[in-house]
Design a protein around this motif. Structure first.
Motif, PDB file in Angstrom:
ATOM      1  N   TRP A   1       0.804  -1.220   0.000  1.00 18.02           N
ATOM      2  CA  TRP A   1       0.000   0.000   0.000  1.00 18.02           C
ATOM      3  C   TRP A   1       0.841   1.276   0.000  1.00 18.02           C
ATOM      4  O   TRP A   1       0.297   2.384  -0.020  1.00 18.02           O
ATOM      5  N   LEU A   2       2.176   1.125  -0.055  1.00 16.14           N
ATOM      6  CA  LEU A   2       3.053   2.283  -0.240  1.00 16.14           C
ATOM      7  C   LEU A   2       3.690   2.294  -1.629  1.00 16.14           C
ATOM      8  O   LEU A   2       4.517   3.157  -1.930  1.00 16.14           O
ATOM      9  N   GLU A   3       3.291   1.354  -2.476  1.00 14.35           N
ATOM     10  CA  GLU A   3       3.853   1.271  -3.824  1.00 14.35           C
ATOM     11  C   GLU A   3       3.613   2.584  -4.568  1.00 14.35           C
ATOM     12  O   GLU A   3       2.506   3.120  -4.599  1.00 14.35           O
ATOM     13  N   GLY A   4       4.687   3.122  -5.140  1.00  9.30           N
ATOM     14  CA  GLY A   4       4.598   4.361  -5.896  1.00  9.30           C
ATOM     15  C   GLY A   4       4.616   5.627  -5.064  1.00  9.30           C
ATOM     16  O   GLY A   4       4.571   6.725  -5.611  1.00  9.30           O
ATOM     17  N   VAL A   5       4.688   5.493  -3.754  1.00  7.61           N
ATOM     18  CA  VAL A   5       4.706   6.649  -2.848  1.00  7.61           C
ATOM     19  C   VAL A   5       6.150   6.993  -2.502  1.00  7.61           C
ATOM     20  O   VAL A   5       6.940   6.104  -2.189  1.00  7.61           O
ATOM     21  N   ILE A   6       6.495   8.264  -2.578  1.00  8.33           N
ATOM     22  CA  ILE A   6       7.811   8.693  -2.083  1.00  8.33           C
ATOM     23  C   ILE A   6       7.692   8.706  -0.564  1.00  8.33           C
ATOM     24  O   ILE A   6       6.918   9.493  -0.002  1.00  8.33           O
ATOM     25  N   PRO A   7       8.417   7.828   0.149  1.00  7.10           N
ATOM     26  CA  PRO A   7       8.177   7.648   1.579  1.00  7.10           C
ATOM     27  C   PRO A   7       8.821   8.713   2.474  1.00  7.10           C
ATOM     28  O   PRO A   7       9.568   8.424   3.398  1.00  7.10           O
ATOM     29  N   THR A   8       8.476   9.970   2.187  1.00 11.68           N
ATOM     30  CA  THR A   8       8.866  11.045   3.093  1.00 11.68           C
ATOM     31  C   THR A   8       8.005  10.928   4.354  1.00 11.68           C
ATOM     32  O   THR A   8       6.957  10.273   4.352  1.00 11.68           O
ATOM     33  N   THR A   9       8.404  11.587   5.387  1.00 11.02           N
ATOM     34  CA  THR A   9       7.613  11.579   6.617  1.00 11.02           C
ATOM     35  C   THR A   9       6.217  12.127   6.354  1.00 11.02           C
ATOM     36  O   THR A   9       5.221  11.605   6.864  1.00 11.02           O
ATOM     37  N   GLU A  10       6.136  13.147   5.513  1.00  6.34           N
ATOM     38  CA  GLU A  10       4.853  13.762   5.194  1.00  6.34           C
ATOM     39  C   GLU A  10       3.914  12.787   4.487  1.00  6.34           C
ATOM     40  O   GLU A  10       2.723  12.708   4.801  1.00  6.34           O
ATOM     41  N   MET A  11       4.442  12.053   3.527  1.00  2.00           N
ATOM     42  CA  MET A  11       3.603  11.105   2.786  1.00  2.00           C
ATOM     43  C   MET A  11       3.254   9.894   3.654  1.00  2.00           C
ATOM     44  O   MET A  11       2.135   9.375   3.575  1.00  2.00           O
ATOM     45  N   LEU A  12       4.177   9.454   4.484  1.00  2.00           N
ATOM     46  CA  LEU A  12       3.896   8.307   5.349  1.00  2.00           C
ATOM     47  C   LEU A  12       2.761   8.616   6.319  1.00  2.00           C
ATOM     48  O   LEU A  12       1.874   7.786   6.540  1.00  2.00           O
ATOM     49  N   VAL A  13       2.762   9.799   6.900  1.00  2.00           N
ATOM     50  CA  VAL A  13       1.732  10.131   7.880  1.00  2.00           C
ATOM     51  C   VAL A  13       0.349  10.168   7.215  1.00  2.00           C
ATOM     52  O   VAL A  13      -0.654   9.754   7.814  1.00  2.00           O
ATOM     53  N   ILE A  14       0.287  10.601   5.967  1.00  2.00           N
ATOM     54  CA  ILE A  14      -0.988  10.580   5.233  1.00  2.00           C
ATOM     55  C   ILE A  14      -1.422   9.144   4.962  1.00  2.00           C
ATOM     56  O   ILE A  14      -2.583   8.776   5.179  1.00  2.00           O
ATOM     57  N   LYS A  15      -0.503   8.321   4.503  1.00  4.59           N
ATOM     58  CA  LYS A  15      -0.832   6.927   4.202  1.00  4.59           C
ATOM     59  C   LYS A  15      -1.212   6.160   5.465  1.00  4.59           C
ATOM     60  O   LYS A  15      -2.107   5.310   5.438  1.00  4.59           O
ATOM     61  N   PHE A  16      -0.560   6.442   6.582  1.00  5.07           N
ATOM     62  CA  PHE A  16      -0.913   5.791   7.842  1.00  5.07           C
ATOM     63  C   PHE A  16      -2.330   6.202   8.260  1.00  5.07           C
ATOM     64  O   PHE A  16      -3.109   5.375   8.722  1.00  5.07           O
TER      65      PHE A  16
ATOM     66  N   SER B   1     -10.399   3.999   8.661  1.00  2.00           N
ATOM     67  CA  SER B   1     -11.538   3.089   8.511  1.00  2.00           C
ATOM     68  C   SER B   1     -11.609   2.036   9.620  1.00  2.00           C
ATOM     69  O   SER B   1     -12.627   1.373   9.781  1.00  2.00           O
ATOM     70  N   ALA B   2     -10.558   1.898  10.392  1.00  2.00           N
ATOM     71  CA  ALA B   2     -10.537   0.896  11.462  1.00  2.00           C
ATOM     72  C   ALA B   2     -11.163   1.404  12.761  1.00  2.00           C
ATOM     73  O   ALA B   2     -11.415   0.613  13.674  1.00  2.00           O
ATOM     74  N   PHE B   3     -11.415   2.696  12.845  1.00  2.00           N
ATOM     75  CA  PHE B   3     -12.021   3.297  14.029  1.00  2.00           C
ATOM     76  C   PHE B   3     -13.454   3.719  13.723  1.00  2.00           C
ATOM     77  O   PHE B   3     -13.792   3.970  12.570  1.00  2.00           O
ATOM     78  N   PRO B   4     -14.285   3.876  14.750  1.00  2.00           N
ATOM     79  CA  PRO B   4     -15.617   4.462  14.527  1.00  2.00           C
ATOM     80  C   PRO B   4     -15.477   5.843  13.888  1.00  2.00           C
ATOM     81  O   PRO B   4     -14.452   6.525  14.065  1.00  2.00           O
ATOM     82  N   ALA B   5     -16.502   6.269  13.180  1.00  2.00           N
ATOM     83  CA  ALA B   5     -16.478   7.546  12.469  1.00  2.00           C
ATOM     84  C   ALA B   5     -16.045   8.693  13.379  1.00  2.00           C
ATOM     85  O   ALA B   5     -16.512   8.815  14.507  1.00  2.00           O
ATOM     86  N   HIS B   6     -15.147   9.500  12.867  1.00  2.00           N
ATOM     87  CA  HIS B   6     -14.664  10.722  13.515  1.00  2.00           C
ATOM     88  C   HIS B   6     -13.892  10.482  14.806  1.00  2.00           C
ATOM     89  O   HIS B   6     -13.649  11.432  15.553  1.00  2.00           O
ATOM     90  N   MET B   7     -13.511   9.237  15.094  1.00  2.00           N
ATOM     91  CA  MET B   7     -12.737   8.992  16.312  1.00  2.00           C
ATOM     92  C   MET B   7     -11.261   9.308  16.116  1.00  2.00           C
ATOM     93  O   MET B   7     -10.614   9.834  17.022  1.00  2.00           O
ATOM     94  N   LEU B   8     -10.716   9.004  14.932  1.00  2.00           N
ATOM     95  CA  LEU B   8      -9.304   9.290  14.687  1.00  2.00           C
ATOM     96  C   LEU B   8      -9.125  10.794  14.607  1.00  2.00           C
ATOM     97  O   LEU B   8      -9.783  11.479  13.814  1.00  2.00           O
ATOM     98  N   TYR B   9      -8.237  11.316  15.430  1.00  2.00           N
ATOM     99  CA  TYR B   9      -8.029  12.763  15.492  1.00  2.00           C
ATOM    100  C   TYR B   9      -6.731  13.181  14.811  1.00  2.00           C
ATOM    101  O   TYR B   9      -6.700  14.162  14.071  1.00  2.00           O
ATOM    102  N   GLU B  10      -5.645  12.439  15.085  1.00  2.00           N
ATOM    103  CA  GLU B  10      -4.344  12.904  14.624  1.00  2.00           C
ATOM    104  C   GLU B  10      -3.376  11.735  14.532  1.00  2.00           C
ATOM    105  O   GLU B  10      -3.397  10.831  15.361  1.00  2.00           O
ATOM    106  N   VAL B  11      -2.527  11.793  13.505  1.00  2.00           N
ATOM    107  CA  VAL B  11      -1.447  10.825  13.357  1.00  2.00           C
ATOM    108  C   VAL B  11      -0.155  11.619  13.261  1.00  2.00           C
ATOM    109  O   VAL B  11      -0.033  12.525  12.426  1.00  2.00           O
ATOM    110  N   THR B  12       0.798  11.301  14.123  1.00  2.00           N
ATOM    111  CA  THR B  12       2.085  11.987  14.147  1.00  2.00           C
ATOM    112  C   THR B  12       3.187  10.957  13.979  1.00  2.00           C
ATOM    113  O   THR B  12       3.167   9.904  14.618  1.00  2.00           O
ATOM    114  N   LEU B  13       4.141  11.272  13.112  1.00  2.00           N
ATOM    115  CA  LEU B  13       5.271  10.376  12.861  1.00  2.00           C
ATOM    116  C   LEU B  13       6.568  11.117  13.100  1.00  2.00           C
ATOM    117  O   LEU B  13       6.828  12.148  12.481  1.00  2.00           O
TER     118      LEU B  13
END
Length: 138
Positions: free
Chosen positions: A89-104, A110-122
């Protein structure tokens, strides 16, 4: 609103390289991070959820469930892997920290109830950190 954060660590290798740039441009932009064989980091990932504690349990989410979701959706896929080659699921992505945090985020949302995920920090290094709060905040 209560915010709850789970912090995990993982190790992974990557190479920063854009096929849209010349070799000279890639080396000028990414410098040593363009090493043909890649290089590695000991990353720290923080996943923050939000909500009101359930009156019966006192929890937004059971920490065991939070840990399981973060591991299943992200860590099990990236730990001790080469991000350019080993993670479909990272194929074709330049794995900068910025792109990784979006992909994560995309994996976790989708694994959490709606609107529960607030922030992802890498944290890629002690000094390089990216945070993403989803497309609604763009």
């Amino acid at each position: 609103m209560v915010f709850l954060t789970r912090r995990v660590t993982f190790s992974a290798a990557h190479r920063l390289w854009s096929n849209d740039l010349s070799d000279e441009e890639n080396y000028a932009i990414y410098d040593k991070c363009a090493n043909p064989n890649g290089h590695g980091h000991n990353y720290t990932l923080e996943v923050t959820v939000q909500g009101q504690p359930d009156p019966k349990t006192g929890m937004i989410i059971n920490l065991t469930d939070l840990k399981r979701i973060v591991n299943e959706q992200v860590v099990d896929w990236v730990d001790h892997k080469h991000l350019n080659h080993d993670v479909p699921w990272l194929e074709g992505v330049i794995p900068t920290t910025e792109m990784l945090v979006i992909k994560f985020w995309e994996r976790l949302e989708s694994a959490f109830p709606a609107h529960m995920l607030y922030e992802v920090t890498l944290h890629e290094t002690e000094n390089n950190v990216a945070t993403y709060r989803g497309p609604a905040c763009e």
